[in-house]
Design an enzyme around this catalytic site. Structure first.
Site, PDB file in Angstrom:
ATOM      1  N   SER A  15      46.059  40.352  43.326  1.00  0.00           N
ATOM      2  CA  SER A  15      45.723  38.945  43.553  1.00  0.00           C
ATOM      3  C   SER A  15      46.568  37.961  42.758  1.00  0.00           C
ATOM      4  O   SER A  15      46.667  36.796  43.132  1.00  0.00           O
ATOM      5  CB  SER A  15      44.240  38.692  43.259  1.00  0.00           C
ATOM      6  OG  SER A  15      43.972  38.824  41.880  1.00  0.00           O
ATOM      7  N   LYS A  52      42.408  35.388  36.758  1.00  0.00           N
ATOM      8  CA  LYS A  52      42.610  34.331  37.745  1.00  0.00           C
ATOM      9  C   LYS A  52      42.963  33.026  37.060  1.00  0.00           C
ATOM     10  O   LYS A  52      42.578  32.777  35.913  1.00  0.00           O
ATOM     11  CB  LYS A  52      41.333  34.092  38.575  1.00  0.00           C
ATOM     12  CG  LYS A  52      40.880  35.252  39.418  1.00  0.00           C
ATOM     13  CD  LYS A  52      41.820  35.503  40.571  1.00  0.00           C
ATOM     14  CE  LYS A  52      41.360  36.643  41.441  1.00  0.00           C
ATOM     15  NZ  LYS A  52      41.572  37.967  40.876  1.00  0.00           N
TER      16      LYS A  52
END
Length: 99
Positions: A15, A52
């Site tokens: 990701s 993230k």
């Protein structure tokens, strides 16, 4: 030089590519906050830790992966942040990659 307590994690998943790749080791400064736009290790529901980019607002927190083909931004409301919980446990300060 950055001071504080640090830990390391090996990244699993895609990701955050291309900046952080699967198998990289990230060095994390232990802290419970980050500035908007910084990359953090976030603990979700006490079980899943994820790296993230973080955007916080009064309404909640958005976790942004850089590889949008794999991970679309995910918003957690202020209520979800409290109830799940969604906790920032550190700020990524370095990524180490083996060649």
């Amino acid at each position: 030089m950055i001071s504080g307590k640090f830990f390391a994690l090996r990244v699993c998943g895609h990701s955050m590519e291309p900046r952080i790749q699967e198998g990289d080791v990230v060095i994390v400064r232990r802290q419970n906050y980050v500035e908007n736009g910084e990359i953090a290790i976030v603990l979700i529901d006490g079980e899943e830790a994820t790296a993230k980019e973080v955007k916080e607002s009064a309404d909640g927190i958005t976790l942004i992966g850089h590889n949008t083909a794999v991970y679309t931004p995910h918003f957690y409301s202020a209520q979800e942040v409290k109830n799940l919980p969604v906790q920032i446990i550190g700020r990524v300060v370095q990524s180490i990659r083996k060649f």
